[in-house]
Design a protein around this motif. Structure first.
Motif, PDB file in Angstrom:
ATOM      1  N   ALA A   1      37.001  49.018 -54.685  1.00  0.00           N
ATOM      2  CA  ALA A   1      36.835  47.869 -53.794  1.00  0.00           C
ATOM      3  C   ALA A   1      38.038  47.741 -52.856  1.00  0.00           C
ATOM      4  O   ALA A   1      37.885  47.431 -51.659  1.00  0.00           O
ATOM      5  CB  ALA A   1      36.664  46.595 -54.616  1.00  0.00           C
ATOM      6  N   ALA A   2      39.237  47.998 -53.377  1.00  0.00           N
ATOM      7  CA  ALA A   2      40.439  47.942 -52.532  1.00  0.00           C
ATOM      8  C   ALA A   2      40.398  49.015 -51.451  1.00  0.00           C
ATOM      9  O   ALA A   2      40.753  48.763 -50.286  1.00  0.00           O
ATOM     10  CB  ALA A   2      41.683  48.118 -53.400  1.00  0.00           C
ATOM     11  N   ALA A   3      39.946  50.227 -51.807  1.00  0.00           N
ATOM     12  CA  ALA A   3      39.849  51.313 -50.825  1.00  0.00           C
ATOM     13  C   ALA A   3      38.832  50.976 -49.742  1.00  0.00           C
ATOM     14  O   ALA A   3      39.071  51.243 -48.552  1.00  0.00           O
ATOM     15  CB  ALA A   3      39.455  52.620 -51.525  1.00  0.00           C
ATOM     16  N   LEU A   4      37.721  50.387 -50.136  1.00  0.00           N
ATOM     17  CA  LEU A   4      36.713  49.976 -49.145  1.00  0.00           C
ATOM     18  C   LEU A   4      37.284  48.900 -48.226  1.00  0.00           C
ATOM     19  O   LEU A   4      37.055  48.922 -47.007  1.00  0.00           O
ATOM     20  CB  LEU A   4      35.462  49.465 -49.861  1.00  0.00           C
ATOM     21  N   GLY A   5      38.041  47.955 -48.799  1.00  0.00           N
ATOM     22  CA  GLY A   5      38.638  46.905 -47.986  1.00  0.00           C
ATOM     23  C   GLY A   5      39.628  47.455 -46.977  1.00  0.00           C
ATOM     24  O   GLY A   5      39.622  47.069 -45.799  1.00  0.00           O
TER      25      GLY A   5
ATOM     26  N   LEU B 279      51.617  52.279 -45.953  1.00  0.00           N
ATOM     27  CA  LEU B 279      51.746  51.198 -46.924  1.00  0.00           C
ATOM     28  C   LEU B 279      50.375  50.621 -47.278  1.00  0.00           C
ATOM     29  O   LEU B 279      50.079  50.368 -48.457  1.00  0.00           O
ATOM     30  CB  LEU B 279      52.652  50.102 -46.356  1.00  0.00           C
ATOM     31  N   CYS B 280      49.534  50.434 -46.266  1.00  0.00           N
ATOM     32  CA  CYS B 280      48.174  49.943 -46.525  1.00  0.00           C
ATOM     33  C   CYS B 280      47.352  50.987 -47.288  1.00  0.00           C
ATOM     34  O   CYS B 280      46.604  50.651 -48.212  1.00  0.00           O
ATOM     35  CB  CYS B 280      47.482  49.607 -45.200  1.00  0.00           C
ATOM     36  N   ALA B 281      47.506  52.256 -46.896  1.00  0.00           N
ATOM     37  CA  ALA B 281      46.734  53.319 -47.534  1.00  0.00           C
ATOM     38  C   ALA B 281      47.082  53.477 -49.007  1.00  0.00           C
ATOM     39  O   ALA B 281      46.257  53.951 -49.808  1.00  0.00           O
ATOM     40  CB  ALA B 281      46.965  54.643 -46.804  1.00  0.00           C
ATOM     41  N   ALA B 282      48.294  53.092 -49.371  1.00  0.00           N
ATOM     42  CA  ALA B 282      48.724  53.225 -50.766  1.00  0.00           C
ATOM     43  C   ALA B 282      48.172  52.122 -51.662  1.00  0.00           C
ATOM     44  O   ALA B 282      48.229  52.244 -52.894  1.00  0.00           O
ATOM     45  CB  ALA B 282      50.250  53.230 -50.837  1.00  0.00           C
ATOM     46  N   LEU B 283      47.639  51.049 -51.078  1.00  0.00           N
ATOM     47  CA  LEU B 283      47.184  49.912 -51.877  1.00  0.00           C
ATOM     48  C   LEU B 283      46.146  50.275 -52.942  1.00  0.00           C
ATOM     49  O   LEU B 283      46.254  49.822 -54.091  1.00  0.00           O
ATOM     50  CB  LEU B 283      46.637  48.814 -50.959  1.00  0.00           C
ATOM     51  N   PRO B 284      45.117  51.082 -52.618  1.00  0.00           N
ATOM     52  CA  PRO B 284      44.147  51.426 -53.669  1.00  0.00           C
ATOM     53  C   PRO B 284      44.777  52.169 -54.839  1.00  0.00           C
ATOM     54  O   PRO B 284      44.435  51.910 -55.999  1.00  0.00           O
ATOM     55  CB  PRO B 284      43.134  52.319 -52.933  1.00  0.00           C
ATOM     56  N   LEU B 285      45.719  53.078 -54.542  1.00  0.00           N
ATOM     57  CA  LEU B 285      46.366  53.837 -55.614  1.00  0.00           C
ATOM     58  C   LEU B 285      47.270  52.935 -56.444  1.00  0.00           C
ATOM     59  O   LEU B 285      47.289  53.030 -57.683  1.00  0.00           O
ATOM     60  CB  LEU B 285      47.181  54.991 -55.027  1.00  0.00           C
TER      61      LEU B 285
ATOM     62  N   ALA C 114      41.578  47.660 -42.285  1.00  0.00           N
ATOM     63  CA  ALA C 114      42.773  48.266 -41.704  1.00  0.00           C
ATOM     64  C   ALA C 114      42.427  49.452 -40.812  1.00  0.00           C
ATOM     65  O   ALA C 114      43.045  49.642 -39.759  1.00  0.00           O
ATOM     66  CB  ALA C 114      43.740  48.699 -42.804  1.00  0.00           C
ATOM     67  N   TYR C 115      41.439  50.252 -41.224  1.00  0.00           N
ATOM     68  CA  TYR C 115      41.087  51.469 -40.493  1.00  0.00           C
ATOM     69  C   TYR C 115      39.866  51.300 -39.595  1.00  0.00           C
ATOM     70  O   TYR C 115      39.449  52.240 -38.915  1.00  0.00           O
ATOM     71  CB  TYR C 115      40.856  52.632 -41.468  1.00  0.00           C
ATOM     72  N   SER C 116      39.276  50.117 -39.596  1.00  0.00           N
ATOM     73  CA  SER C 116      38.111  49.795 -38.745  1.00  0.00           C
ATOM     74  C   SER C 116      36.947  50.755 -38.969  1.00  0.00           C
ATOM     75  O   SER C 116      36.209  51.081 -38.036  1.00  0.00           O
ATOM     76  CB  SER C 116      38.520  49.793 -37.259  1.00  0.00           C
ATOM     77  N   MET C 117      36.778  51.208 -40.178  1.00  0.00           N
ATOM     78  CA  MET C 117      35.639  52.063 -40.514  1.00  0.00           C
ATOM     79  C   MET C 117      34.406  51.179 -40.681  1.00  0.00           C
ATOM     80  O   MET C 117      34.467  50.161 -41.392  1.00  0.00           O
ATOM     81  CB  MET C 117      35.915  52.823 -41.813  1.00  0.00           C
ATOM     82  N   PRO C 118      33.297  51.499 -40.026  1.00  0.00           N
ATOM     83  CA  PRO C 118      32.089  50.687 -40.182  1.00  0.00           C
ATOM     84  C   PRO C 118      31.702  50.546 -41.656  1.00  0.00           C
ATOM     85  O   PRO C 118      31.829  51.492 -42.436  1.00  0.00           O
ATOM     86  CB  PRO C 118      31.033  51.466 -39.402  1.00  0.00           C
ATOM     87  N   VAL C 119      31.229  49.377 -42.027  1.00  0.00           N
ATOM     88  CA  VAL C 119      30.886  49.111 -43.424  1.00  0.00           C
ATOM     89  C   VAL C 119      29.872  50.120 -43.938  1.00  0.00           C
ATOM     90  O   VAL C 119      29.993  50.635 -45.058  1.00  0.00           O
ATOM     91  CB  VAL C 119      30.342  47.671 -43.570  1.00  0.00           C
TER      92      VAL C 119
ATOM     93  N   GLN D 107      42.866  57.473 -45.045  1.00  0.00           N
ATOM     94  CA  GLN D 107      43.968  56.905 -45.818  1.00  0.00           C
ATOM     95  C   GLN D 107      44.822  57.991 -46.486  1.00  0.00           C
ATOM     96  O   GLN D 107      46.050  57.922 -46.463  1.00  0.00           O
ATOM     97  CB  GLN D 107      43.419  55.958 -46.887  1.00  0.00           C
ATOM     98  N   THR D 108      44.160  58.986 -47.084  1.00  0.00           N
ATOM     99  CA  THR D 108      44.909  60.019 -47.798  1.00  0.00           C
ATOM    100  C   THR D 108      45.727  60.871 -46.833  1.00  0.00           C
ATOM    101  O   THR D 108      46.865  61.240 -47.126  1.00  0.00           O
ATOM    102  CB  THR D 108      43.952  60.911 -48.600  1.00  0.00           C
TER     103      THR D 108
END
Length: 551
Positions: A49-53, A20-26, A58-63, A425-426
Motif C-alpha cells: 500500500a505504501a509503494a502504491l501511495g 527518500l520517498c522511494a525508500a518509504l515502502p522498504l 509522488a511519481y504521478s503514476m496513474p492509479v 522508485q527502485t
C-alpha cells in the motif's frame, strides 16, 4: 487508460528527495517486520500500500497503471515462484508419507551423525545442487525440512538454510541470473560468468564455517574447522574453474558435487574430536500424512531401514529431468514451445526514453518452467513409491492449505517489487547511490543487494539494475564486467533477508508469523557478508586486485 512514462526525480526535481520517498515502502516493510514483529503477510500488504501511495502521489503514476503493475507482480509471484515451491514441497511430502524421508536421513547420517557436518552436507552441498537446478526458494524449502529431520530446532534449521543459500545463487537455475544480466547489458555472457566466478568463491570459503558456528558456536568452529575449510575451498575452486574454463552454466552443479566429494574424502581420514549428535525428529510437511500407513511405512519411519537408492530416487529424477530440459536439443525445443508470452493487458509503461519496459511482458512458460518439471518429478515419485492418486492429491492439497499465508506474502512482495520497479522508485534509489563516482565500486554490490532484498530474485535484480551498473561503469571509467558482476554477487547475500525466502523458510518449518524473528537472526550474517563483498569489489577496482578483473 492513460500511459505512464517513468521519471526518476519527481519530487521537486531532486534525486535525493525522490530517493527518500522511494525508500518509504522498504522502510515500512523492514520496520513492521523486524521492529514491530508483524506477520509477514500483513507487513507485505501494508508495504505494498505504501509503494502504491508513493507511485501515485509522488511519481504521478496513474492509479490504473499502478494497480496493473501490482497485478502482474502478484501473478509472477504465483507463477513461477509459488509453482516451484509447492511442487518441490509436494515431492518431499510424498517421501514423508511413505517413510522414505527417514531412510534418506539415515543415508545422510551414514556419512556422519554430527549435526554440524550434516548442516554442511545438506544445506550447503545438497542445497547448492537444488539451487543449480531449480532455485526460487526450493533449496531453502527442502533443506530446512531435512535439517529439522536430523535434529536441528526449526528456527535454527531455517536460519542455517538461508545463510547456506548464498554462494550458489549467482549461478542458480542453470545460471539464469548471469544469462539475464548479459542480455540486459549486452556484455559477453561467458566473460560475465567468469567475473562472477572471481567474486562468489570468496563467499564459499567462509559459508561452511558460518554454518558450523550457527549450529554449535565457537566449540563447533574449533572442532570442525578443518572440514569446513576443505569443503569451502573445494566448492570455491570448482566454482572458479567451471565458470572461467568450463561453462558458467554448470558452475553450481560442479561445485555441489566437488563439495560433497570433499566431505566424503575428508571423513575417511579425519573425524571431529567430539560428535554433536541428536535424535532424528519426525517431520510433517503440509499436515497429517495422507492415507493409512502400512507396516512397511511404519518400519521405515521407525528404523530408517531401506534402499538408499530408492530414498534418493526423487532427487535423482530431479537431476535427470532438469539436465534433459536445460541442455541439448530438448532445451531448444522447450524454449520454442514453452508456453505463452504476452503484454500484460492494459499495462502501458515506458522508460525515460519512451521505450516499453521488458517487465511489462509476462512469460507464462508453462512447459519448461521449473515448477512444471518438479510436478512431473512428483508424479514419477508417486509411481515409484506406489502412492495412490487420491493420496498424492490429498498430500498436495494439504501442502497448499499449510502455505496459504506464504502464498499471500510472496504475491504481495512481488506486487510491491513490480510497483516500485515500474513507477521508477527502485531506479531512483540506484541512481542516488551511483552519485558516489569512483567510490561507487564500494556501493555497487549494495545496489544488487537492495534489488534481491526487494524482489527475492537475483535474476530480477539484474534485470532491474544491470543497465544502471553499465552506465555507472561508463561514467566512471571502471570495468563494466566488474560492476555488472558486483550487482549479481551483492545480490546473493540479499537472498537471506528477502521476505519471499523468509516466508518460505518459516512456513516449511511450521513457524508462520515469526518471519521477523528469523529476519533478525540472519540480518547480521547478511550484512557482514555484504561488507566483505563490497571491500572485495572496491579492491578489484584498484591496482591492488585489478588483476582479477576480466579484460
Amino acid at each position: 487508460m492513460a500511459a505512464y512514462q517513468q521519471i526518476f526525480d519527481p519530487v521537486g526535481g531532486s534525486l535525493a528527495w525522490s530517493a527518500l520517498c522511494a525508500a518509504l515502502p522498504l522502510v515500512t516493510l523492514f520496520v513492521l517486520l523486524g521492529g514491530l514483529r508483524w506477520k509477514a503477510w500483513k507487513a507485505s500488504l501494508i508495504a505494498l500500500a505504501a509503494a502504491l501511495g508513493v507511485a501515485v502521489f509522488a511519481y504521478s503514476m496513474p492509479v490504473g497503471q499502478a494497480a496493473l503493475a501490482a497485478g502482474e507482480g502478484a501473478a509472477f509471484g504465483l507463477f513461477p515462484i509459488i509453482w516451484i515451491v509447492l511442487n518441490a514441497l509436494w515431492i518431499y511430502k510424498l517421501t514423508e508419507i511413505t517413510g522414505w524421508d527417514a531412510v534418506l536421513r539415515r543415508a545422510f547420517g551414514s556419512l556422519s551423525d554430527d549435526q554440524r557436518i550434516q548442516a554442511v552436507i545438506i544445506a550447503f552441498c545438497f542445497g547448492a545442487l537444488l539451487e543449480a537446478l531449480a532455485g526460487f526458494g526450493t533449496p531453502v524449502a527442502v533443506s530446512s525440512v531435512m535439517l529439522i529431520a536430523v535434529g536441528l530446532r526449526p528456527m535454527k534449521a531455517a536460519a542455517v538454510s538461508l545463510v547456506a543459500n548464498t554462494a550458489p545463487v549467482a549461478f542458480g537455475a542453470i545460471a539464469v541470473p548471469v544469462t539475464t544480466l548479459a542480455k540486459i547489458t549486452g556484455l559477453d555472457a561467458a566473460d560475465l560468468g567468469a567475473m562472477v566466478g572471481r567474486q562468489t568463491p570468496v563467499l564459499a570459503l567462509f559459508v561452511p564455517l558460518l554454518l558450523i558456528f550457527m549450529v554449535d558456536g565457537r566449540r563447533g568452529v574449533r572442532q570442525v574447522w578443518p572440514l569446513a575449510l576443505v569443503v569451502g575451498f573445494s566448492f570455491a575452486a570448482a566454482t572458479f574453474v567451471s565458470s572461467n574454463y568450463l561453462s558458467y552454466e554448470i558452475a553450481d552443479i560442479v561445485a555441489a558435487f566437488a563439495g560433497a566429494l570433499a566431505v566424503v574424502a575428508m571423513l575417511r581420514v579425519w573425524q571431529p574430536r567430539e560428535t554433536l549428535a541428536a535424535s532424528p525428529v519426525p517431520v510433517t510437511v503440509g499436515g497429517a500424512a495422507a492415507g493409512a500407513q502400512s507396516d512397511a511405512v511404519q518400519r521405515r519411519r521407525q528404523t530408517g531401514e531401506g534402499s538408499a537408492l530408492l530414498a534418493f530416487t526423487p532427487y535423482l529424477i530431479v537431476v535427470v529431468l532438469f539436465a534433459v530440459a536445460t541442455l541439448g536439443p530438448m532445451k531448444t525445443w522447450l524454449e520454442e514451445h514453452s508456453g505463452w508470452k504476452f503484454a500484460w493487458p492494459g499495462l502501458d509503461v515506458v522508460n525515460g526514453s519512451g521505450k516499453p519496459l521488458a517487465s511489462a511482458t509476462f512469460n507464462f512458460n508453462l512447459f519448461n518452467a521449473g515448477g512444471t518439471i518438479l510436478l512431473i518429478v512428483g508424479v514419477l515419485t508417486a509411481a515409484v513409491y506406489g502412492i495412490r492418486a487420491g493420496h498424492a492429491a490429498r498430500a498436495y492439497g494439504n501442502t497448499v492449505r499449510q502455505f496459504r499465508w506464504t502464498i499471500v506474502t510472496v504475491m504481495a512482495v512481488l506486487a510491491l517489487a513490480y510497483v516500485m520497479n515500474m513507477s521508477g522508485q527502485t531506479v531512483t534509489l540506484g541512481l542516488f547511490l551511483a552519485q558516489a563516482g569512483t567510490a561507487f565500486a564500494l556501493l555497487a554490490p549494495v545496489v544488487g543487494w537492495l534489488g534481491v532484498a526487494v524482489t527475492g530474485s537475483d535474476t530480477s535484480s539484474n534485470s532491474l539494475f544491470g543497465l544502471l551498473q553499465l552506465t555507472a561503469a561508463q561514467k566512471t571509467g571502471m570495468s563494466p564486467y566488474l560492476l555488472a558482476a558486483a550487482n549479481t554477487t551483492g545480490g546473493v547475500v540479499g537472498k537471506m533477508i528477502s521476505l519471499q525466502n523468509l516466508a518460505i523458510a518459516t512456513a516449511v518449518v511450521g513457524l508462520e508469523g515469526r518471519e521477523g524473528e528469523l529476519f533478525r537472526r540472519v540480518l547480521g550474517w547478511g550484512l557482514g557478508l555484504l561488507v566483505a563483498i563490497c571491500l572485495l569489489v572496491y579492491l578489484q577496482s584498484t591496482p591492488v586486485l585489478d588483476w582479477m578483473v576480466v579484460r
